[in-house]
Design a protein around this motif. Structure first.
Motif, short mmCIF file in Angstrom:
data_model
loop_
_atom_site.label_atom_id
_atom_site.label_comp_id
_atom_site.label_asym_id
_atom_site.label_seq_id
_atom_site.Cartn_x
_atom_site.Cartn_y
_atom_site.Cartn_z
N LEU A 62 0.82 -1.21 0.00
CA LEU A 62 0.00 0.00 0.00
C LEU A 62 0.86 1.26 0.00
CD1 LEU A 62 -2.77 -1.07 2.53
CD2 LEU A 62 -3.06 -0.70 0.08
N LEU A 63 1.91 1.26 0.81
CA LEU A 63 2.80 2.42 0.86
C LEU A 63 3.54 2.60 -0.46
CD1 LEU A 63 4.25 2.06 4.46
CD2 LEU A 63 2.69 3.84 3.65
N ARG A 64 3.97 1.49 -1.05
CA ARG A 64 4.68 1.58 -2.32
C ARG A 64 3.74 2.06 -3.43
NH1 ARG A 64 8.44 -3.06 -5.24
NH2 ARG A 64 8.97 -1.79 -7.08
N ASN A 65 2.51 1.60 -3.41
CA ASN A 65 1.54 2.04 -4.41
C ASN A 65 1.27 3.53 -4.29
OD1 ASN A 65 -0.58 1.51 -6.47
ND2 ASN A 65 -1.96 2.06 -4.80
N ARG A 66 1.18 4.01 -3.05
CA ARG A 66 0.97 5.44 -2.83
C ARG A 66 2.17 6.25 -3.34
NH1 ARG A 66 -1.00 8.27 2.72
NH2 ARG A 66 -2.92 7.34 1.99
N ALA A 67 3.38 5.75 -3.06
CA ALA A 67 4.58 6.44 -3.52
C ALA A 67 4.66 6.47 -5.04
CB ALA A 67 5.82 5.76 -2.94
N ASP A 68 4.29 5.36 -5.70
CA ASP A 68 4.30 5.29 -7.17
C ASP A 68 3.31 6.28 -7.78
OD1 ASP A 68 6.23 3.34 -7.06
OD2 ASP A 68 4.83 1.67 -7.31
N LYS A 69 2.15 6.41 -7.15
CA LYS A 69 1.14 7.35 -7.66
C LYS A 69 1.64 8.79 -7.54
CE LYS A 69 -3.05 4.59 -6.91
NZ LYS A 69 -4.34 4.50 -6.18
N LYS A 70 2.32 9.08 -6.44
CA LYS A 70 2.85 10.44 -6.25
C LYS A 70 3.93 10.74 -7.29
CE LYS A 70 2.00 11.11 -1.33
NZ LYS A 70 2.62 11.36 -0.01
N GLN A 71 4.79 9.76 -7.55
CA GLN A 71 5.84 9.96 -8.54
C GLN A 71 5.24 10.17 -9.92
OE1 GLN A 71 8.58 6.69 -8.27
NE2 GLN A 71 9.42 7.35 -6.30
N ALA A 72 4.21 9.40 -10.24
CA ALA A 72 3.55 9.53 -11.54
C ALA A 72 2.89 10.90 -11.68
CB ALA A 72 2.53 8.42 -11.72
N ALA A 73 2.27 11.35 -10.60
CA ALA A 73 1.62 12.66 -10.63
C ALA A 73 2.65 13.79 -10.76
CB ALA A 73 0.79 12.86 -9.37
N ALA A 74 3.80 13.61 -10.11
CA ALA A 74 4.85 14.63 -10.19
C ALA A 74 5.48 14.68 -11.56
CB ALA A 74 5.92 14.36 -9.14
N ALA A 75 5.59 13.51 -12.22
CA ALA A 75 6.21 13.45 -13.53
C ALA A 75 5.28 13.91 -14.65
CB ALA A 75 6.68 12.01 -13.82
N LYS A 76 3.98 13.91 -14.38
CA LYS A 76 3.01 14.30 -15.39
C LYS A 76 3.08 15.80 -15.60
CE LYS A 76 -1.90 13.98 -16.53
NZ LYS A 76 -3.24 13.52 -16.05
N PRO A 77 3.26 16.26 -16.85
CA PRO A 77 3.36 17.71 -17.10
C PRO A 77 2.04 18.41 -16.84
CG PRO A 77 3.23 16.50 -19.16
CD PRO A 77 3.38 15.47 -18.08
N SER A 78 2.14 19.61 -16.28
CA SER A 78 0.92 20.39 -16.02
C SER A 78 0.40 20.96 -17.33
CB SER A 78 1.26 21.53 -15.07
OG SER A 78 2.20 22.42 -15.66
N PRO A 79 -0.89 21.37 -17.40
CA PRO A 79 -1.44 21.95 -18.63
C PRO A 79 -0.66 23.14 -19.14
CG PRO A 79 -3.18 21.39 -17.06
CD PRO A 79 -1.89 21.22 -16.35
N SER A 80 -0.17 23.97 -18.23
CA SER A 80 0.58 25.16 -18.65
C SER A 80 1.90 24.77 -19.31
CB SER A 80 0.85 26.07 -17.45
OG SER A 80 1.59 25.36 -16.45
N ASP A 81 2.57 23.70 -18.77
CA ASP A 81 3.81 23.23 -19.36
C ASP A 81 3.58 22.66 -20.74
OD1 ASP A 81 5.14 23.97 -17.09
OD2 ASP A 81 5.05 21.98 -16.15
#
Length: 304
Positions: free
Chosen positions: A280-299
């Motif tokens: 569960l902790l690893r899954n949460r960490a992976d989701k955070k990394q994926a969200a951080a790597a995803k470019p924002s609309p402005s970018d």
């Protein structure tokens, strides 16, 4: 039990002190230090309310004991405490991000309107939440004798150390980051939660509410009995002394949920808890990394 009490009070007192410290520091920064006393009034009222709750809770536990339902109450408290301690671990995994914003957001409104009562109530509820959790956990680790946990060195030591950590943190002299403190304490909290979970399973099996495919998967009493009484029985039955004292077994039982002769279900639940928590902790960490790597609309618009 003392080590468990120390870790619990350290964790709970530290969070309460950090939030109160953040609020009072914020009031000082916005040049409204005159409101600090209302924050501390709310915090002190919560401490007294927590002590009152401990007394009431003890009366309730004693009532269950008189009705012959004490064991059922103890098992329920163990399972609920294990769930609450696990929730703490997920909170710690956030490394207290956003704590400052959450603690001070409401106080902007209170300062603007001069809502003194709101300040007292807010501080009261913040500290009371930690007090309620502490009382509940004490009931779990002592088998229903809350006063026993409150009178030992563990509870007092946890509060003292939490106060020292909070003081040096706000003075800016703490060498170790706050997130590191939560990671280390979180590790021990996991061990306590797993131990409570397994002890609850063992009690249900002793009461024959749960059965067992293999009641004794192995027997380490000769090596490390989990209690001095087990050591005495072993000496009486075999005429030999265990390698380690039963006092050592008590320590490992309190910290790791150790059992010298567990059932196969106890062992399975113990290790399945760690595996599930890790996933569960690893899954949460992976989701955070994926969200951080995803470019924002402005970018993305700039890239075009």
């Amino acid at each position: 039990m003392e080590l468990q009490a120390f870790l619990i009070t350290f964790r709970e007192a530290l969070e309460a002190l950090l939030i109160v410290g953040i609020i009072t520091s914020y009031l000082k920064r916005v040049q409204r230090p005159e409101f600090n006393r209302y924050v501390w009034i709310g915090a002190l009222l919560a401490v007294f309310a927590s002590l009152g709750l401990a007394i009431v809770f003890q009366v309730v536990l004693d009532g269950f004991a008189s009705m012959g339902a004490e064991t059922y109450m103890k098992v329920s408290i163990m399972f609920i405490s294990a769930a609450l301690l696990t929730q703490m671990v997920f909170w710690m995994a956030e490394q207290s991000k956003g704590m400052k914003d959450k603690a001070t957001s409401k106080f902007d409104q209170f300062i603007t309107t001069g809502n003194v009562v709101g300040m007292i109530i807010h501080a009261f509820l913040v500290v009371l939440r930690e007090g309620v959790e502490t009382v509940f956990f004490f009931a779990a680790i002592t088998g229903g004798d809350i006063g026993k946990a409150m009178q030992g060195w563990g509870a007092i030591g946890g509060i003292v150390v939490a106060g020292a950590v909070a003081y040096f943190f706000f003075k800016g002299t703490m060498k170790v980051s706050l997130s590191r403190f939560f990671q280390v304490s979180g590790f021990f909290i996991i061990l306590i939660a797993a131990g409570l979970l397994v002890q609850g399973i063992a009690i249900l099996q002793d009461m024959h509410i749960l059965g067992s495919v293999m009641p004794h998967l192995y027997d380490l009493t000769r090596f490390l009995p989990e209690h001095p009484i087990d050591a005495e029985h072993f000496i009486r039955d075999t005429g030999t002394t265990p390698w380690f004292s039963g006092q050592v077994g008590i320590f490992f039982k309190a910290l790791f949920g150790y059992s010298s002769s567990p059932s196969v279900e106890e062992v399975m639940v113990y290790w399945m808890y760690f595996a599930s928590l890790w996933l569960l902790l690893r899954n949460r960490a992976d989701k955070k990394q994926a969200a951080a790597a995803k470019p924002s609309p402005s970018d993305a618009h700039t890239a075009k």
